[in-house]
Scaffold this motif. Structure first.
Motif, PDB file in Angstrom:
ATOM      1  N   HIS A 132       0.897  -1.158   0.000  1.00 12.30           N
ATOM      2  CA  HIS A 132       0.000   0.000   0.000  1.00 12.30           C
ATOM      3  C   HIS A 132       0.928   1.199   0.000  1.00 12.30           C
ATOM      4  CE1 HIS A 132      -3.388   2.586   0.891  1.00 12.30           C
ATOM      5  NE2 HIS A 132      -4.200   1.544   0.818  1.00 12.30           N
ATOM      6  N   SER A 133       1.639   1.355  -1.129  1.00  9.51           N
ATOM      7  CA  SER A 133       2.808   2.235  -1.169  1.00  9.51           C
ATOM      8  C   SER A 133       2.472   3.701  -0.939  1.00  9.51           C
ATOM      9  CB  SER A 133       3.498   2.094  -2.515  1.00  9.51           C
ATOM     10  OG  SER A 133       3.775   0.735  -2.755  1.00  9.51           O
ATOM     11  N   PRO A 134       3.100   4.309   0.069  1.00  9.51           N
ATOM     12  CA  PRO A 134       2.920   5.746   0.264  1.00  9.51           C
ATOM     13  C   PRO A 134       3.746   6.552  -0.724  1.00  9.51           C
ATOM     14  CG  PRO A 134       4.424   4.847   1.920  1.00  9.51           C
ATOM     15  CD  PRO A 134       3.967   3.684   1.077  1.00  9.51           C
ATOM     16  N   VAL A 135       3.177   7.673  -1.135  1.00 10.83           N
ATOM     17  CA  VAL A 135       3.890   8.641  -1.974  1.00 10.83           C
ATOM     18  C   VAL A 135       3.956   9.926  -1.156  1.00 10.83           C
ATOM     19  CG1 VAL A 135       3.788  10.032  -4.077  1.00 10.83           C
ATOM     20  CG2 VAL A 135       2.819   7.718  -4.062  1.00 10.83           C
ATOM     21  N   ARG A 165       5.330   9.249   9.931  1.00 11.89           N
ATOM     22  CA  ARG A 165       4.517   8.454  10.872  1.00 11.89           C
ATOM     23  C   ARG A 165       3.273   7.911  10.143  1.00 11.89           C
ATOM     24  NH1 ARG A 165       0.648  10.360  13.357  1.00 11.89           N
ATOM     25  NH2 ARG A 165       1.331  12.528  13.334  1.00 11.89           N
ATOM     26  N   ARG A 166       2.623   8.757   9.352  1.00 16.58           N
ATOM     27  CA  ARG A 166       1.425   8.305   8.625  1.00 16.58           C
ATOM     28  C   ARG A 166       1.797   7.256   7.567  1.00 16.58           C
ATOM     29  NH1 ARG A 166      -1.327  13.823   6.891  1.00 16.58           N
ATOM     30  NH2 ARG A 166      -3.122  12.586   6.195  1.00 16.58           N
ATOM     31  N   HIS A 181      16.902  12.150   3.101  1.00 22.28           N
ATOM     32  CA  HIS A 181      17.542  11.309   4.108  1.00 22.28           C
ATOM     33  C   HIS A 181      16.518  10.878   5.165  1.00 22.28           C
ATOM     34  CE1 HIS A 181      20.783   9.653   6.446  1.00 22.28           C
ATOM     35  NE2 HIS A 181      20.293  10.259   7.519  1.00 22.28           N
ATOM     36  N   ALA A 182      15.703  11.826   5.602  1.00 24.24           N
ATOM     37  CA  ALA A 182      14.699  11.504   6.630  1.00 24.24           C
ATOM     38  C   ALA A 182      13.759  10.413   6.109  1.00 24.24           C
ATOM     39  CB  ALA A 182      13.906  12.747   6.998  1.00 24.24           C
ATOM     40  N   ALA A 183      13.387  10.523   4.833  1.00 21.90           N
ATOM     41  CA  ALA A 183      12.450   9.541   4.270  1.00 21.90           C
ATOM     42  C   ALA A 183      13.124   8.193   4.077  1.00 21.90           C
ATOM     43  CB  ALA A 183      11.904  10.061   2.943  1.00 21.90           C
ATOM     44  N   SER A 184      14.345   8.179   3.536  1.00 18.61           N
ATOM     45  CA  SER A 184      14.960   6.879   3.239  1.00 18.61           C
ATOM     46  C   SER A 184      15.318   6.134   4.519  1.00 18.61           C
ATOM     47  CB  SER A 184      16.177   7.023   2.324  1.00 18.61           C
ATOM     48  OG  SER A 184      17.224   7.654   3.009  1.00 18.61           O
ATOM     49  N   THR A 185      15.592   6.864   5.593  1.00 15.02           N
ATOM     50  CA  THR A 185      15.897   6.164   6.847  1.00 15.02           C
ATOM     51  C   THR A 185      14.622   5.901   7.654  1.00 15.02           C
ATOM     52  OG1 THR A 185      16.371   8.291   7.881  1.00 15.02           O
ATOM     53  CG2 THR A 185      18.257   7.034   7.103  1.00 15.02           C
ATOM     54  N   GLY A 186      13.622   6.771   7.510  1.00 17.00           N
ATOM     55  CA  GLY A 186      12.439   6.667   8.375  1.00 17.00           C
ATOM     56  C   GLY A 186      11.339   5.759   7.855  1.00 17.00           C
ATOM     57  N   ILE A 187      11.257   5.594   6.542  1.00 12.64           N
ATOM     58  CA  ILE A 187      10.124   4.823   6.003  1.00 12.64           C
ATOM     59  C   ILE A 187      10.360   3.318   6.161  1.00 12.64           C
ATOM     60  CG2 ILE A 187       8.854   4.238   3.891  1.00 12.64           C
ATOM     61  CD1 ILE A 187       9.175   7.098   2.990  1.00 12.64           C
ATOM     62  N   GLY A 201      10.463  -2.124   2.023  1.00 17.66           N
ATOM     63  CA  GLY A 201      11.563  -2.848   1.398  1.00 17.66           C
ATOM     64  C   GLY A 201      12.249  -2.024   0.319  1.00 17.66           C
ATOM     65  N   MET A 202      11.546  -1.004  -0.215  1.00 20.01           N
ATOM     66  CA  MET A 202      12.115  -0.207  -1.315  1.00 20.01           C
ATOM     67  C   MET A 202      11.692   1.259  -1.189  1.00 20.01           C
ATOM     68  SD  MET A 202      11.359  -3.023  -4.282  1.00 20.01           S
ATOM     69  CE  MET A 202       9.824  -3.554  -3.557  1.00 20.01           C
ATOM     70  N   VAL A 203      12.656   2.151  -1.318  1.00 16.63           N
ATOM     71  CA  VAL A 203      12.368   3.592  -1.273  1.00 16.63           C
ATOM     72  C   VAL A 203      12.868   4.200  -2.589  1.00 16.63           C
ATOM     73  CG1 VAL A 203      12.743   5.761  -0.037  1.00 16.63           C
ATOM     74  CG2 VAL A 203      12.763   3.596   1.237  1.00 16.63           C
ATOM     75  N   ASN A 204      11.991   4.811  -3.331  1.00 13.25           N
ATOM     76  CA  ASN A 204      12.347   5.460  -4.605  1.00 13.25           C
ATOM     77  C   ASN A 204      12.311   6.967  -4.392  1.00 13.25           C
ATOM     78  OD1 ASN A 204      11.895   3.279  -7.049  1.00 13.25           O
ATOM     79  ND2 ASN A 204      10.627   2.843  -5.263  1.00 13.25           N
ATOM     80  N   ILE A 205      13.434   7.629  -4.652  1.00 16.50           N
ATOM     81  CA  ILE A 205      13.460   9.073  -4.436  1.00 16.50           C
ATOM     82  C   ILE A 205      13.639   9.792  -5.774  1.00 16.50           C
ATOM     83  CG2 ILE A 205      14.678  10.952  -3.240  1.00 16.50           C
ATOM     84  CD1 ILE A 205      15.353   8.908  -1.051  1.00 16.50           C
TER      85      ILE A 205
END
Ligand code: NAD
Length: 476
Positions: free
Chosen positions: A253-256, A399-400, A421-427, A430-434
Motif C-alpha cells: 500500500h505504497s505511500p507517496v 509516521r502516517r 535522508h529523513a524519508a529513506s531512513t524513516g520509512i 523494502g524499497m524507497v524510490n526518491i
C-alpha cells in the motif's frame, strides 16, 4: 492465434485430454479465448517425481552449461516477444507496449540470472588448527514449488524460474489461471532452448488444492509465492508446518510523499503515468498520495489534467494507456472502495465507476478528502484509484506512511537532501524510490517487509532463497 494452453510435465506439453478445464476470458470484451486444462492429482505427482529426478542431474550440470541454456531461452523470448505480448494483452488486458516491455524484461532477467548464477561462490574460513581446512559451500535447496499471479503473468513467473534454475534447483510452477498464456510461452522457450525434462514443470488447477498438494509433498523443499497477503499467510503457515523455506512477495500500500520543495509538475507527470500502469494492478503501485499542503492544489490540478488525457480501451488499440481490469470480479472490488470513500466524506474528483457495459473497464479515479482510516487509505485497492491527502511536516508524514502493516515500496519527491535522508531512513519499506522509479531491475533486489512478506527477488539476494549453506571442516 492465441496460445495453445497446456500443462508442461517432464518435458511434455499436454492438453486437456479428458481433464477438467476452465475457460479463459478476454477482459476487454468478456469473450472466451480458450479452455485451460487442470492438472489431476496424478499429474501433480508426475510433475513432482519429474522435478525430483531432474534435480539429481540438474544440480550437477555446471553453472556454465546451465547459463548457456538460460541465455538461449532468453534469446527465444526476445524473438517471440511480440506474439507472447499479444496473448498477454488478450488474457490479461494490459496495453501492448506494456506487455512487450514485460516480455523483454523477462529476457533480461533470464540473462542476468544466467550470468550471475556462474558467480555463486563459497568461502574459505581460516582455521584455528593448521591441519584443518574449513569452507562454506552454497548448494541448491532442491525441488521448488512456485505460485505466481496474473498481474505480470510473465515477469512474476520468470523471476522465480530463472533464479531457481540458475541456482541448480528444479521447479513446479502453478501459474495464474486467469492469464495463463505467458507461462506456457515461457515453458516453450525453455523447452526449445534444450532444458532437460523435469527441470521446469507447469501446472494449473484450483489454487488452494494445487498449493496444498505441492506444499505438503515431502519432495518440495522450497515455496515461493507472489500474491495477496491473506493467501501468503496461508501458504507461509503451511510451509512452516512442513518446515520448508519460503519467499513471500505479497501486497503493498505504497505511500507517496511529495514535499513542498519538489519539482511538482514533474512529480505529478511521473506519478500519474506510474499510478495507472497496468490499471494500478501492481503490488508496488503508488497508492496513498501524501502531498504537502503548499503544493497540494498544483499537484492535484496537474494530475487530473494528465489523467483526463489518458486513453482507456482495449490493449490492442493504438495509443491506449490503460486497459480493462484483469477480470470481471475486480470491478465490484473497485466499486466497494469508491462507495466507502463516498460514505466517509471523500470527494470523487474524476472517474468513480465502470467505463462501459462490455469488458471489465473501470475509470481512472481520483479521490480527495478521505480520512486516513478509510478503506482506500488502509486496504490495497490493486486498481486505478488514487487517494490524495495533505500533510504539514516531515515527522508527521513519515509516521502516517508507516501506519499500515504493509512495507513494500515507497516514493518520495523532494529536492532537499534533508527530506530525502529523513524519508529513506524513516520509512518502513523494502524499497524507497526518491525522485524517480527504479525498481524491479534484474540486478536490484525487490521485496517487502512487515505484512508485505520476506525474501528478495532480483539482485544477488535472489539466490539466497534457493540455496542452502553447508559448512565443511576437514582434518588432514
Ligand atoms: P486472490 O488473493 O484470490 O489471488 C491472488 C493470486 O493468488 C492469484 O494468482 C491466485 O491464483 C493465487 N492464489 C489464490 N489462492 C491461492 C492458494 N490457496 N494457493 C496458491 N495460489 C493462490 O486475489 P485476486 O482477486 O486474484 O487478486 C486481488 C488481490 O490479489 C489484490 O488485492 C492483491 O493484493 C493481490 N495480488 C497481488 C499481486 C502481487 O504482485 N503481489 C499480484 C496479483 C494479485
Amino acid at each position: 492465434m492465441y496460445e495453445t494452453l497446456s500443462l508442461y510435465i517432464d518435458g511434455q506439453f499436454t492438453g486437456a485430454e479428458g481433464r477438467k478445464t476452465q475457460p479463459v476470458t478476454n477482459p476487454a470484451d468478456g469473450s472466451v479465448l480458450a479452455q485451460l486444462p487442470h492438472a489431476t492429482r496424478e499429474d501433480l505427482d508426475r510433475a513432482l517425481a519429474a522435478a525430483q529426478r531432474a534435480f539429481g542431474e540438474w544440480k550437477r550440470v555446471s553453472p556454465l552449461e546451465r547459463s548457456a541454456i538460460l541465455r538461449k531461452a532468453a534469446s527465444l523470448l526476445r524473438e517471440r516477444a511480440k506474439d507472447i505480448a499479444r496473448n498477454i494483452v488478450l488474457d490479461m488486458g494490459k496495453p501492448m507496449a506494456e506487455a512487450v516491455g514485460e516480455v523483454l524484461s523477462c529476457a533480461e532477467h533470464t540473462e542476468w540470472n544466467a550470468e550471475e548464477g556462474r558467480r555463486i561462490y563459497g568461502r574459505v574460513i581460516p582455521p584455528r588448527n593448521d591441519q584443518v581446512r574449513q569452507f562454506v559451500v552454497r548448494e541448491p535447496v532442491g525441488v521448488c514449488a512456485a505460485f505466481t499471479p496474473w498481474n505480470f503473468p510473465a515477469s512474476q513467473a520468470i523471476r522465480k524460474i530463472a533464479a531457481a534454475l540458475a541456482s541448480g534447483c528444479t521447479i513446479v510452477l502453478k501459474g495464474p489461471e486467469d492469464a495463463p498464456s505467458a507461462c506456457v510461452a515461457l515453458a516453450r522457450a525453455f523447452h526449445d532452448a534444450g532444458l532437460p525434462p523435469g527441470v521446469l514443470n507447469l501446472v494449473w488447477g484450483v489454487p488452494p488444492e494445487v498449493s496444498k498438494h505441492l506444499i505438503e509433498s515431502p519432495i518440495v523443499r522450497k515455496i515461493s509465492f507472489t500474491g495477496s497477503v491473506p493467501v501468503g499467510r496461508q501458504l507461509a503457515a503451511m510451509a512452516a508446518q512442513h518446515m520448508k523455506r519460503s519467499t513471500m512477495e505479497l501486497g503493498g500500500h505504497s505511500p507517496v510523499i511529495v514535499f513542498d520543495d519538489a519539482d511538482v509538475e514533474r512529480a505529478a507527470d511521473l506519478l500519474q503515468a506510474f499510478k495507472f500502469r497496468n490499471a494500478g494492478q501492481v503490488c508496488v503501485s503508488p497508492t496513498r498520495f501524501y502531498l504537502h499542503e503548499k503544493i497540494y492544489d498544483r499537484f492535484l490540478a496537474r494530475f487530473i489534467e494528465k489523467t483526463r488525457e489518458m486513453k482507456v480501451g482495449s490493449g490492442l488499440e493504438e495509443g491506449v494507456k490503460m486497459g480493462p481490469l484483469a477480470h470481471e470480479r475486480r470491478v465490484p472490488q473497485m466499486e466497494a472502495f469508491v462507495e466507502d470513500a463516498n460514505m466517509r466524506g471523500g470527494c470523487i474528483e474524476l472517474g468513480g465507476g465502470r467505463v462501459s457495459e462490455a469488458g471489465s473497464f473501470f475509470a481512472p479515479t481520483i479521490v480527495t478528502n478521505v480520512p486516513d482510516d478509510s478503506l482506500l487509505m488502509t486496504s490495497e485497492p490493486f486498481g486505478p484509484i488514487a487517494p490524495f491527502v495533505r500533510f504539514r511536516d516531515t515527522d508527521e508524514v513519515i509516521r502516517r506512511a508507516n501506519s499500515l502493516p504493509y512495507g513494500l515500496a515507497s516514493y518520495v519527491f523532494t529536492t532537499s537532501l534533508k527530506n530525502a535522508h529523513a524519508a529513506s531512513t524513516g520509512i518502513e519499506a523494502g524499497m524507497v524510490n526518491i525522485n524517480h522509479f527504479g525498481m524491479a531491475l534484474a540486478e536490484t533486489p525487490f521485496g517487502g517487509i512487515k505484512d508485505s512478506g520476506w525474501g528478495s527477488e532480483g539482485g544477488m539476494e535472489t539466490f539466497d532463497g534457493y540455496l542452502n549453506t553447508k559448512f565443511v571442516t576437514q582434518l588432514n
